[in-house]
Design a protein around this motif. Structure first.
Motif: not given
Length: 186
Positions: A66-95
């Motif tokens: 995403s170019y604006d940092g917003e990742f719509p759930f519509a882009l996900f392969d499945h309907t997310p219930v709980r996000i367990t981790s988000v990382s950039e280049n293998g490093t956990e980032i805040a979300y």
């Protein structure tokens, strides 16, 4: 696991052997049998959703851009219930999670999440493999079906078996390397 096979097992549990044989063999069902099968498919969907949300999560991971940092759930392969981790280049980032999207200060993220299974019809495929077991879902569907039809004692009986199956699968997962955090004393 095929939903059809789970429904056949649930029909046998409920003593509807004729309908079970017809469904298994692909023979036309009468109106009452069709209603019973449709209700059991509805019950299966409810049970699969409960198992995924409360007992044995379905996990997925994917990379999103995403170019604006917003990742719509519509882009996900499945309907997310709980996000367990988000990382950039293998490093956990805040979300931060919003109702329709996930916001992170990155253009490309790897996200791991638990998801809700989609609703299926009788010809569908369960999100779970054989390790979880069709009998677990058949017992749960039978319990729900009995409850819908006002058969309280039968519902309690199959609910108890359903809970025992869940505990059994959870014990197997624990024995296969699952983790229970250490007890902390205050």
């Amino acid at each position: 696991m095929k939903v059809k096979d789970i429904v056949v097992t649930a029909l046998k549990i409920l003593g509807r052997n004729t309908a079970a044989e017809k469904l298994a063999e692909g023979v036309a069902l009468d109106a009452e049998e069709r209603d019973t099968v449709n209700t059991l498919v509805h019950c299966f969907n409810a049970v699969e959703d409960e198992v995924a949300r409360s007992y044995i999560p379905l996990c997925a991971s994917q990379t999103l851009r995403s170019y604006d940092g917003e990742f719509p759930f519509a882009l996900f392969d499945h309907t997310p219930v709980r996000i367990t981790s988000v990382s950039e280049n293998g490093t956990e980032i805040a979300y931060k999670v919003y109702p329709a999207y996930l916001k992170a200060d990155a253009e490309r993220i790897s996200v791991e999440y638990d998801y809700a299974p989609p609703v299926k019809d009788v010809d569908g495929e369960s999100e779970y493999n054989c390790a979880v077991g069709g009998y677990l879902f058949a017992c749960g569907a039978a319990a729900e079906y009995c409850l819908i039809n006002g058969e309280v004692q039968a519902a309690e009986k199959w609910e108890k078996k359903y809970r025992q199956e869940i505990e059994s699968v959870q014990r197997k997962n624990l024995a296969a390397g699952g983790y229970i955090p250490p007890r902390r004393w205050v």
